[in-house]
Design a protein around this motif. Structure first.
Motif, PDB file in Angstrom:
ATOM      1  N   LEU B 286       0.832  -1.200   0.000  1.00 49.00           N
ATOM      2  CA  LEU B 286       0.000   0.000   0.000  1.00 49.00           C
ATOM      3  C   LEU B 286       0.863   1.244   0.000  1.00 49.00           C
ATOM      4  N   ILE B 287       1.928   1.208   0.816  1.00 46.31           N
ATOM      5  CA  ILE B 287       2.812   2.377   0.854  1.00 46.31           C
ATOM      6  C   ILE B 287       3.422   2.587  -0.523  1.00 46.31           C
ATOM      7  N   SER B 288       3.846   1.499  -1.161  1.00 47.08           N
ATOM      8  CA  SER B 288       4.510   1.682  -2.446  1.00 47.08           C
ATOM      9  C   SER B 288       3.522   2.180  -3.487  1.00 47.08           C
ATOM     10  N   ARG B 289       2.253   1.845  -3.323  1.00 45.65           N
ATOM     11  CA  ARG B 289       1.295   2.359  -4.287  1.00 45.65           C
ATOM     12  C   ARG B 289       1.112   3.858  -4.138  1.00 45.65           C
ATOM     13  N   ILE B 290       1.086   4.307  -2.877  1.00 42.35           N
ATOM     14  CA  ILE B 290       0.863   5.727  -2.668  1.00 42.35           C
ATOM     15  C   ILE B 290       2.108   6.522  -3.026  1.00 42.35           C
ATOM     16  N   THR B 291       3.275   5.930  -2.848  1.00 45.68           N
ATOM     17  CA  THR B 291       4.497   6.701  -3.118  1.00 45.68           C
ATOM     18  C   THR B 291       5.129   6.335  -4.453  1.00 45.68           C
ATOM     19  N   GLN B 292       5.572   5.064  -4.587  1.00 46.37           N
ATOM     20  CA  GLN B 292       6.335   4.701  -5.787  1.00 46.37           C
ATOM     21  C   GLN B 292       5.538   4.780  -7.077  1.00 46.37           C
ATOM     22  N   ASP B 293       4.348   4.228  -7.050  1.00 49.55           N
ATOM     23  CA  ASP B 293       3.581   4.198  -8.294  1.00 49.55           C
ATOM     24  C   ASP B 293       3.238   5.605  -8.760  1.00 49.55           C
ATOM     25  N   THR B 294       2.889   6.463  -7.821  1.00 50.20           N
ATOM     26  CA  THR B 294       2.553   7.817  -8.237  1.00 50.20           C
ATOM     27  C   THR B 294       3.807   8.536  -8.741  1.00 50.20           C
ATOM     28  N   GLU B 295       4.964   8.183  -8.148  1.00 49.90           N
ATOM     29  CA  GLU B 295       6.224   8.776  -8.574  1.00 49.90           C
ATOM     30  C   GLU B 295       6.534   8.382 -10.029  1.00 49.90           C
ATOM     31  N   ARG B 296       6.305   7.112 -10.315  1.00 51.53           N
ATOM     32  CA  ARG B 296       6.558   6.610 -11.657  1.00 51.53           C
ATOM     33  C   ARG B 296       5.664   7.321 -12.672  1.00 51.53           C
ATOM     34  N   LEU B 297       4.456   7.649 -12.240  1.00 51.86           N
ATOM     35  CA  LEU B 297       3.537   8.346 -13.137  1.00 51.86           C
ATOM     36  C   LEU B 297       4.012   9.769 -13.398  1.00 51.86           C
ATOM     37  N   TRP B 298       4.661  10.360 -12.395  1.00 55.00           N
ATOM     38  CA  TRP B 298       5.219  11.692 -12.567  1.00 55.00           C
ATOM     39  C   TRP B 298       6.224  11.663 -13.710  1.00 55.00           C
ATOM     40  N   ASP B 299       7.102  10.673 -13.636  1.00 54.34           N
ATOM     41  CA  ASP B 299       8.131  10.509 -14.643  1.00 54.34           C
ATOM     42  C   ASP B 299       7.503  10.361 -16.028  1.00 54.34           C
ATOM     43  N   PHE B 300       6.462   9.586 -16.063  1.00 56.73           N
ATOM     44  CA  PHE B 300       5.805   9.298 -17.342  1.00 56.73           C
ATOM     45  C   PHE B 300       5.149  10.559 -17.912  1.00 56.73           C
ATOM     46  N   VAL B 301       4.419  11.256 -17.046  1.00 54.60           N
ATOM     47  CA  VAL B 301       3.707  12.441 -17.523  1.00 54.60           C
ATOM     48  C   VAL B 301       4.688  13.547 -17.861  1.00 54.60           C
ATOM     49  N   ALA B 302       5.681  13.759 -16.985  1.00 56.33           N
ATOM     50  CA  ALA B 302       6.576  14.889 -17.170  1.00 56.33           C
ATOM     51  C   ALA B 302       7.512  14.681 -18.350  1.00 56.33           C
ATOM     52  N   PHE B 303       7.966  13.458 -18.556  1.00 56.45           N
ATOM     53  CA  PHE B 303       8.957  13.268 -19.614  1.00 56.45           C
ATOM     54  C   PHE B 303       8.571  12.221 -20.642  1.00 56.45           C
ATOM     55  N   GLY B 304       8.080  11.102 -20.162  1.00 55.86           N
ATOM     56  CA  GLY B 304       7.842   9.957 -21.054  1.00 55.86           C
ATOM     57  C   GLY B 304       6.982  10.281 -22.257  1.00 55.86           C
ATOM     58  N   ILE B 305       5.770  10.747 -21.994  1.00 56.60           N
ATOM     59  CA  ILE B 305       4.835  10.974 -23.094  1.00 56.60           C
ATOM     60  C   ILE B 305       5.427  11.965 -24.079  1.00 56.60           C
ATOM     61  N   LEU B 463      11.815   5.606 -29.159  1.00 54.21           N
ATOM     62  CA  LEU B 463      10.761   4.785 -29.763  1.00 54.21           C
ATOM     63  C   LEU B 463      10.950   3.312 -29.408  1.00 54.21           C
ATOM     64  N   GLY B 464      12.212   2.879 -29.315  1.00 52.61           N
ATOM     65  CA  GLY B 464      12.475   1.479 -28.964  1.00 52.61           C
ATOM     66  C   GLY B 464      12.044   1.168 -27.543  1.00 52.61           C
ATOM     67  N   MET B 465      12.139   2.164 -26.662  1.00 53.74           N
ATOM     68  CA  MET B 465      11.785   1.925 -25.265  1.00 53.74           C
ATOM     69  C   MET B 465      10.315   2.202 -24.977  1.00 53.74           C
ATOM     70  N   MET B 466       9.622   2.697 -25.991  1.00 53.65           N
ATOM     71  CA  MET B 466       8.256   3.150 -25.792  1.00 53.65           C
ATOM     72  C   MET B 466       7.352   2.072 -25.181  1.00 53.65           C
ATOM     73  N   ASN B 467       7.431   0.872 -25.759  1.00 48.74           N
ATOM     74  CA  ASN B 467       6.536  -0.190 -25.317  1.00 48.74           C
ATOM     75  C   ASN B 467       6.674  -0.439 -23.816  1.00 48.74           C
ATOM     76  N   ARG B 468       7.939  -0.536 -23.397  1.00 49.77           N
ATOM     77  CA  ARG B 468       8.211  -0.834 -22.004  1.00 49.77           C
ATOM     78  C   ARG B 468       7.717   0.295 -21.106  1.00 49.77           C
ATOM     79  N   MET B 469       7.956   1.527 -21.573  1.00 51.02           N
ATOM     80  CA  MET B 469       7.576   2.666 -20.760  1.00 51.02           C
ATOM     81  C   MET B 469       6.054   2.735 -20.577  1.00 51.02           C
ATOM     82  N   PHE B 470       5.349   2.524 -21.667  1.00 48.49           N
ATOM     83  CA  PHE B 470       3.890   2.536 -21.582  1.00 48.49           C
ATOM     84  C   PHE B 470       3.405   1.441 -20.653  1.00 48.49           C
ATOM     85  N   GLN B 471       4.034   0.272 -20.781  1.00 44.83           N
ATOM     86  CA  GLN B 471       3.598  -0.846 -19.969  1.00 44.83           C
ATOM     87  C   GLN B 471       3.760  -0.534 -18.476  1.00 44.83           C
TER      88      GLN B 471
END
Lengths: 162, 750
Positions: B286-305, B463-471
């Protein structure tokens, strides 16, 4: 309790309810509704079999099944086998990981089956080299010797072994 | 991103096939449908097999498909001549039907079918007593909890809906919904990213113009363009720097806002979840969901997409410019691009598998260290140093092997990628240079092509890493959304009356409970507690005492039967009304990070200092609190003052006193404290209990003696109840327990 060697006097039989009845020696008292259990289910399958009463008290520890009366031995083996179900995997067709869950599509000696495995730790290798896979329901599936699998199965197993 | 949706049959045993149902229905009797069924999936020989058992209309029917000659059906009336039992084994269990003392049927089933058989057995037993197959208040088929109804697959522990049946695109859209709440940040960030990318495309083009039209001698030479072109280059560089800053800054902020929204929403939602939910999910997850998962989404939104979109834009933009200039050469230059993307894709995939394996080996190695250092006395005492060294050597060698493999992979990848992109350069040289010499190709265009070919590096990688990042992002997003979407299992009915006062009469009516759906930890409990009475729960551990108090607090709902307070079913109480009038003193009281005063006042935020001191006095805690250098302002909890077990208990008693509950739940500590402290605690408890309905899990003989009535639980059943004297006279289980305890006491008193 005795830790015996060969003991021809020891007898087990089934009562009409299908339950096991135990008697240590021809003159001894009988115990009803007993069960048998392997002490080393993975490493020394046919040695050290414990006979236990319904309250889980040990009545007798058999170091080996040799030397028992033929009928008793057959019955013990039958009981042990009936309590166990860890199909041997003969080939791995596909392993799919999605959302932290693994789905293993395998062929086993008992028939083809699809396993759903929760965690990477549920796939583990014993020191003897035997690989055990525990599925979500608690069932165990085994690979006795990874080296005997075909190349594709082997690489799939090794990738998930750690 | 691929949406592989493998069709799957439902988990075997979760659905009764139509033909089996037909076969069984006829045998269960007129108009009796199978009410509960189970699949025996193991053949007596140890292969997978098929035999079905079903109950309905006071009968048990078994359809056995294991014999070669065809299905065999047997029917057993469920009357008093029938005994049913499950013999649990390791991996395979047996379901036995014994009729008039003789074995009639024996079915083998694997772990997968355990829950279903357990339910079948309970149903059959209920039917044979003339009750309904499914108890009131028990859902018809809750046993399928972990399997998706749609695809039959296992649902991961963290999810409550099947992630595979949810469209990935829908998850991403939902995530985008959070981004749209901050439109300004989104538009400015994204806009400047696109503008910067467009500017990136210009310099080689300018170089072409400079060479072809300014530097090279020709008829239409435009030397007056020289300084404007140089100026334009300077402007591009300057503006790009600004845009870059805008892009990074705005998108990073946007990401932070999104994760903040998700984090706070997730935490708020967690507070509404039932205890059952928390016991299913480990705290770490639960802790990792509130902290780590949301952190990973930050990375995705801020840079990945953005990276992915920009990469695609760059590739397309460059391609457009090149094709406009020289279609044939453009084709040649672009040829290695798809190949490079593919090489990158496979590299990322291979690396992921290898790193996972390396990680497992690594943890095996560190495991040895973690094992041996705390156990070093044992190692030395048994002189096993050599063995441990050898063990570590083996594990370390395994790490070495895998590390070498990882290095082989990535050291192959980078040269491969640069080779592919250099092929592009080579093609430009081989194609254009001879033509430039023959004046059939402009020098400026040749240089422009060379300038663009190096700009493919970055996009190809992304582009090569895209699949993994989206996943990864989809998984994280789903985990967070799954938490947000989980419905609370224990909740207040909308129709429940609010503001009701508790008088304190508790009643258990035929209550059964199971945590896992297989093992019943409480069975058919009937108990009446009059208001103001003190009930002592006793019995061997694992008897169900803690479960009983969990049910009274409504941390869980009974599987069968009901519990009432003042005649009203617990499920019809307002949860807040109920809990605020039940006081709990637990065996190991939990103190939050904060001061002593805050901890005492935890359940009643508005309490005055007078009330807190009064409560502390009643709990015999005032004196030791004032003894602390910081008094009531002493910080306790994880990093605070160490508080002894006895003090902790009294603080928790004070907490309960302050709340002035009508019903008191007391779980006495097992650990012994010195007799003086013991006396103080006893005094405090005496004061607390007065006038309140109390259910106490009692270990101390003194408490047991004082209880109005004792209830003895063993293996989930209520075996004895009565006063201390009555039970001693009856000489049953309680008398036995009491004697052992008294002997122990005598032993320590010496």
């Amino acid at each position: 309790m005795n830790t015996n060697g060969p003991d021809a006097g020891l007898r087990l039989w089934r009562d009409e309810r299908g339950r096991l009845v135990y008697r240590a020696a021809p003159e001894a008292e009988t115990s009803e509704n007993v069960r048998v259990a392997r002490c080393f289910p993975w490493t020394r399958r046919d040695e050290y079999v414990s006979i236990r009463d319904k309250d889980e008290k040990e009545l007798c520890l058999l170091r080996s099944l040799d030397g028992l009366a033929a009928e008793t031995r057959r019955l013990i083996e039958e009981e042990l086998n009936a309590d166990e179900f860890a199909p041997r995997i003969t080939a791995v067709e596909r392993v799919e990981t999605m959302f932290d869950l693994m789905t293993w599509k395998v062929r086993t000696a008992s028939g083809p089956v699809e396993l759903q495995v929760r965690q990477a730790e549920d796939v583990r290798q014993l020191d003897s080299g035997r690989v055990l896979i525990r599925d979500h329901a608690g069932g165990t599936f085994q690979i006795e010797n990874v080296a005997e699998l075909d190349a594709r199965s082997r690489s799939l197993v090794e990738e998930h072994l750690g | 991103m691929k949406a592989r949706q493998t069709e799957m049959a439902p988990e075997p045993g979760s659905v009764l096939p139509a033909e089996v149902e037909l076969l069984l229905a006829g045998h269960l009797g007129p108009d009796a449908a199978p009410e509960m069924f189970a699949l025996a999936d193991v053949h007596p020989s140890g292969r997978f097999g098929q035999a079905w058992a079903a109950v309905g209309g006071r009968r048990l029917a078994i359809a056995d498909f294991n014999a070669a000659e065809g299905p065999r059906v047997s029917v057993t009336p469920l009357d008093k001549d029938v005994e049913l039992e499950i013999v649990a084994g390791a991996g395979s269990s047996r379901f036995r039907v014994i009729r008039q003392g003789r074995l009639a049927e024996e079915l083998r089933f694997s772990c997968r079918q355990g829950k279903r058989f357990s339910r079948l057995l309970h149903s059959a037993q209920r039917l044979s007593r003339g009750e309904r197959a499914v108890a009131a208040g028990e859902a018809a088929a809750p046993a399928e909890e972990a399997l998706c109804r749609k695809c039959g697959r296992l649902i991961p522990e963290w999810a409550d809906t099947c992630p595979r049946c949810l469209h990935r695109r829908r998850i991403l859209w939902r995530l985008m919904g959070y981004a749209l709440r901050r439109k300004r940040l989104l538009y400015v960030g994204f806009g400047s990213a696109m503008a910067a990318a467009a500017l990136d495309l210009l310099p080689p083009k300018l170089t072409q113009l400079l060479i072809n039209n300014v530097l090279m001698p020709s008829d239409h030479r435009r030397t007056e363009w020289l300084w404007p072109l140089i100026g334009a280059m300077a402007a591009i560089i300057g503006v790009r720097v600004c845009l870059q800053h805008l892009r990074l800054n705005r998108l990073a902020q946007l990401g932070e806002y999104i994760t903040h929204d998700l984090r706070t929403q997730a935490f708020a939602h967690l507070q509404k979840m039932s205890l059952a939910y928390f016991s299913k999910k480990p705290t770490g997850h639960l802790i990792s969901r509130i902290t780590q998962d949301t952190e990973r989404l930050w990375d995705f939104v801020a840079f990945g997409i953005v990276e992915v979109v920009l990469s695609a834009v760059m590739v397309v933009g460059i391609a457009a410019i090149l094709f406009a200039a020289e279609p044939a050469l453009a084709l040649l230059t672009m040829l290695p691009i798809p190949l490079s993307v593919a090489v990158t894709y496979f590299h990322v995939r291979a690396m992921r598998a290898m790193l996972r394996r390396l990680w497992a080996k690594w943890s095996g190695m560190t495991g040895v260290i973690g094992d041996v250092i705390p156990g070093v006395r044992v190692v030395k005492a048994f002189t096993q140093e050599e063995r441990e060294i050898a063990r570590f050597d083996g594990k370390s060698a395994a790490v070495l092997d895998d590390s070498v493999r990882v290095h082989r992979e990535w050291t192959m990848y980078w040269p491969k990628l640069s080779l592919l992109l250099n092929l592009g350069t080579f093609a430009i040289w081989a194609y254009a240079a001879p033509r430039v010499l023959n004046r059939r190709f402009e020098l400026g265009t040749f240089v422009m092509f060379l300038g663009y070919v190096w700009m493919f590096y970055g996009p190809v990688e992304h582009l090569g890493m895209m699949n993994r990042m989206f996943q990864r992002a989809v998984t994280s997003a789903h985990r967070v959304f799954a938490l947000l979407d989980a419905p609370p299992t224990v909740y207040t009915k909308p129709a429940a009356a609010r503001g009701r006062r508790v008088a304190g009469g508790i009643r258990f009516e035929n209550v059964s409970f199971s945590y896992d759906g297989v093992k019943r930890v409480l069975q058919d409990i009937d108990l009446v507690v009059e208001p103001g009475r003190v009930i002592g729960l006793a019995g061997p551990s694992g008897g169900g005492k803690t479960t009983m108090i969990n049910l009274v607090c409504r941390f869980y709902d009974p599987v069968e039967g009901r519990i009432t307070i003042d005649g009203i079913d617990l499920r019809d109480w307002d949860l807040h009304d109920l809990r605020s009038q039940i006081g709990v003193v637990l065996q190991e009281p939990y103190l939050f990070q904060g001061t002593v005063a805050e901890n005492i006042g935890y359940g009643r935020p508005g309490a005055t200092m007078d009330q807190i001191i009064e409560a502390a006095r009643a709990a015999n805690a005032h004196d030791f609190i004032v003894g602390f250098p910081d008094g009531y302002d002493t910080t306790v909890g994880e990093r605070g003052q160490t508080v002894s077990g006895g003090e902790r208990q009294r603080l928790s008693i004070a907490r309960a006193v302050l709340n002035n509950p009508r019903i008191l739940i007391l779980d006495e500590a097992t650990s012994s404290v010195d007799s003086k402290t013991e006396m103080k605690i006893q005094e405090a408890i005496d004061r607390l209990v007065r006038g309140r309905t109390t259910i106490a899990i009692a270990h101390r003989l003194s408490t047991l003696r004082r209880a109005d009535r004792l209830v003895i639980l063993d293996k989930g059943k209520l075996v004895e109840q009565g006063s201390h004297d009555e039970l001693m006279a009856a000489d049953g289980m309680y008398a036995g327990l009491h004697k052992t305890q008294a002997q122990l006491h005598a032993l320590f008193a010496v």
